[in-house]
Motif scaffolding. Sequence first.
Motif, mmCIF file in Angstrom:
data_model
loop_
_atom_site.group_PDB
_atom_site.id
_atom_site.type_symbol
_atom_site.label_atom_id
_atom_site.label_comp_id
_atom_site.label_asym_id
_atom_site.label_seq_id
_atom_site.Cartn_x
_atom_site.Cartn_y
_atom_site.Cartn_z
ATOM 1 N N GLU A 214 44.671 3.006 27.194
ATOM 2 C CA GLU A 214 45.552 2.933 28.352
ATOM 3 C C GLU A 214 44.851 3.485 29.580
ATOM 4 O OE1 GLU A 214 48.962 5.297 27.429
ATOM 5 O OE2 GLU A 214 47.820 7.163 27.306
ATOM 6 N N LEU A 215 45.385 3.127 30.720
ATOM 7 C CA LEU A 215 44.883 3.622 31.999
ATOM 8 C C LEU A 215 45.631 4.883 32.388
ATOM 9 C CD1 LEU A 215 43.316 3.183 34.741
ATOM 10 C CD2 LEU A 215 45.336 1.883 35.487
ATOM 11 N N GLU A 216 44.910 5.899 32.792
ATOM 12 C CA GLU A 216 45.535 7.091 33.350
ATOM 13 C C GLU A 216 45.616 6.938 34.863
ATOM 14 O OE1 GLU A 216 43.355 10.526 32.111
ATOM 15 O OE2 GLU A 216 44.348 10.598 30.147
ATOM 16 N N VAL A 217 46.826 7.005 35.389
ATOM 17 C CA VAL A 217 47.057 6.884 36.829
ATOM 18 C C VAL A 217 47.309 8.286 37.376
ATOM 19 C CG1 VAL A 217 48.500 5.899 38.635
ATOM 20 C CG2 VAL A 217 48.009 4.576 36.570
ATOM 21 N N PHE A 218 46.445 8.718 38.271
ATOM 22 C CA PHE A 218 46.507 10.097 38.772
ATOM 23 C C PHE A 218 47.540 10.220 39.896
ATOM 24 C CE2 PHE A 218 42.239 9.616 36.996
ATOM 25 C CZ PHE A 218 42.234 10.673 36.088
ATOM 26 N N GLY A 219 48.753 10.586 39.520
ATOM 27 C CA GLY A 219 49.801 10.836 40.493
ATOM 28 C C GLY A 219 50.696 9.639 40.741
ATOM 29 N N ASN A 220 52.003 9.872 40.735
ATOM 30 C CA ASN A 220 52.980 8.832 41.095
ATOM 31 C C ASN A 220 54.018 9.375 42.061
ATOM 32 O OD1 ASN A 220 54.315 10.496 39.272
ATOM 33 N ND2 ASN A 220 55.453 8.821 38.307
ATOM 34 N N ASP A 221 53.619 10.449 42.769
ATOM 35 C CA ASP A 221 54.542 11.077 43.712
ATOM 36 C C ASP A 221 53.960 11.155 45.126
ATOM 37 O OD1 ASP A 221 52.565 12.887 43.051
ATOM 38 O OD2 ASP A 221 53.916 14.605 42.804
ATOM 39 N N TYR A 222 53.045 10.245 45.427
ATOM 40 C CA TYR A 222 52.502 10.174 46.784
ATOM 41 C C TYR A 222 53.520 9.510 47.719
ATOM 42 C CZ TYR A 222 47.812 11.416 45.109
ATOM 43 O OH TYR A 222 46.738 12.069 44.574
ATOM 44 N N PRO A 223 53.429 9.755 49.014
ATOM 45 C CA PRO A 223 54.349 9.121 49.972
ATOM 46 C C PRO A 223 53.954 7.667 50.256
ATOM 47 C CG PRO A 223 52.816 10.529 51.146
ATOM 48 C CD PRO A 223 52.532 10.736 49.682
ATOM 49 N N ALA A 225 54.756 3.332 48.805
ATOM 50 C CA ALA A 225 55.879 2.517 48.335
ATOM 51 C C ALA A 225 56.126 2.671 46.842
ATOM 52 C CB ALA A 225 55.635 1.048 48.684
ATOM 53 N N ASP A 226 55.069 2.755 46.031
ATOM 54 C CA ASP A 226 55.264 2.886 44.587
ATOM 55 C C ASP A 226 54.842 4.258 44.060
ATOM 56 O OD1 ASP A 226 52.457 2.816 44.405
ATOM 57 O OD2 ASP A 226 52.406 0.695 43.872
ATOM 58 N N THR A 263 38.077 -3.610 54.121
ATOM 59 C CA THR A 263 38.880 -4.775 54.498
ATOM 60 C C THR A 263 39.847 -4.449 55.622
ATOM 61 O OG1 THR A 263 40.640 -4.269 52.920
ATOM 62 C CG2 THR A 263 38.795 -5.608 52.126
ATOM 63 N N GLY A 264 40.182 -3.154 55.772
ATOM 64 C CA GLY A 264 41.214 -2.770 56.725
ATOM 65 C C GLY A 264 42.616 -2.861 56.154
ATOM 66 N N THR A 265 42.709 -3.117 54.841
ATOM 67 C CA THR A 265 44.007 -3.252 54.175
ATOM 68 C C THR A 265 44.061 -2.324 52.975
ATOM 69 O OG1 THR A 265 44.146 -5.574 54.824
ATOM 70 C CG2 THR A 265 45.581 -4.856 53.029
ATOM 71 N N GLY A 266 45.151 -1.611 52.818
ATOM 72 C CA GLY A 266 45.310 -0.713 51.685
ATOM 73 C C GLY A 266 45.975 -1.401 50.508
ATOM 74 N N CYS A 267 45.602 -0.954 49.316
ATOM 75 C CA CYS A 267 46.177 -1.490 48.073
ATOM 76 C C CYS A 267 46.425 -0.311 47.138
ATOM 77 C CB CYS A 267 45.201 -2.487 47.443
ATOM 78 S SG CYS A 267 45.685 -3.116 45.809
ATOM 79 N N SER A 268 47.630 -0.215 46.576
ATOM 80 C CA SER A 268 47.940 0.899 45.692
ATOM 81 C C SER A 268 47.359 0.664 44.300
ATOM 82 C CB SER A 268 49.451 1.098 45.590
ATOM 83 O OG SER A 268 50.036 0.124 44.733
ATOM 84 N N ALA A 297 46.398 10.563 49.797
ATOM 85 C CA ALA A 297 47.473 9.624 49.480
ATOM 86 C C ALA A 297 47.101 8.212 49.923
ATOM 87 C CB ALA A 297 48.770 10.067 50.153
ATOM 88 N N ILE A 298 46.608 8.095 51.147
ATOM 89 C CA ILE A 298 46.326 6.781 51.733
ATOM 90 C C ILE A 298 44.975 6.837 52.435
ATOM 91 C CG2 ILE A 298 47.124 4.996 53.324
ATOM 92 C CD1 ILE A 298 49.945 6.192 53.084
ATOM 93 N N CYS A 299 44.149 5.840 52.161
ATOM 94 C CA CYS A 299 42.810 5.814 52.751
ATOM 95 C C CYS A 299 42.375 4.355 52.911
ATOM 96 C CB CYS A 299 41.841 6.569 51.843
ATOM 97 S SG CYS A 299 40.147 6.647 52.435
ATOM 98 N N TYR A 300 42.287 3.897 54.145
ATOM 99 C CA TYR A 300 41.741 2.559 54.378
ATOM 100 C C TYR A 300 41.053 2.514 55.732
ATOM 101 C CZ TYR A 300 46.153 1.633 56.909
ATOM 102 O OH TYR A 300 47.224 1.683 57.766
#
Length: 339
Positions: A214-223, A225-226, A263-268, A297-300
Amino acid sequence: MAILITGGAGFIGSHTCVELLDAGYELVVVDNFSNSNPGVLKRIREISGKEFVFYGADLNRTGQLEEVFLTHPIEAVIHFAGLKAVGESVREPLHYYKNNVSGTLNLLALMEKHGVKSLVFSSSATVYGNPECVPISEKSRLHAANPYGRTKLMVERILQDVHAADREWSIALLRYFNPIGAHPSGLIGEDPNGAAPANLMPYISRVAAGKLDELEVFGNDYPTADGTGIRDYIHIVDLARGHLKALEKVFTSTGVEAYNLGTGTGCSVLELVASFEKASGVRIPYRFVDRRPGDAAICYADPSKAQSELGWSAARGIDEMCRDGWKWQTLNPNGYRTE
């Protein structure tokens, strides 16, 4: 006249070699295979249909490297060679400073000695640290938060000093965001060491292939959308073509300029997982774990400077990145060790 590519057997270096060969450049490639595989050299030749010169050399062994400058008329250097794992750099900072900074100093001394003053440097968006705002422009605060990022920032400052002392130097600092995917042929791609890769795409690929549970996803409480972190993922071929544009730039100007390649676009994280599931037809099981210290949390990127000054922009979207990444995985289940 030839272009010297240090670290040319690595993930980004190998794709850039293909683009340069396709554009008609003569290449001299140097690599010590500390985090790459000799099998990639044959595949670069297979994709491009072109030959190039290769040296198994280490930048911290100046005798090996000087042989290259004595034997070939080098016109410019694209410098990829370096260690690149953030976590490892925290555990082994001296190893990173010696390899990434001292190795670059050796290279620069030989370039100066042999009158080679055109350089494209493989930097990183890690020089920005945890961004104060997005999108990140080249004018954003530089505040690397780990030894790997600090080695890149140190080299950038060294290069600025080199140019200040000799205005004939022409240097492009390419700050990469998150390169993923693979060459559309499926012949070259990302082949990290270790059972559990540090980077997200090869981790997802190995889960899809059944090599990891399985994939470990580091954190699901960032500000966001998901709730998962957002990054600027860029197709490796788009990134490689950015080096071609930067090389053209350093041939026609002098100075030191930094360019964001993104790209100038963020992807979660979960958006990337969903796109990979669509490309592969395989469900990716995952579970949430604690955030990693220091993760933003966000970097693009704001890539407008590269667009206006280099004539470069990213052309491929996240679905194409996932499609090509999955093709690489399925054709090379054990990476280059498949051979």
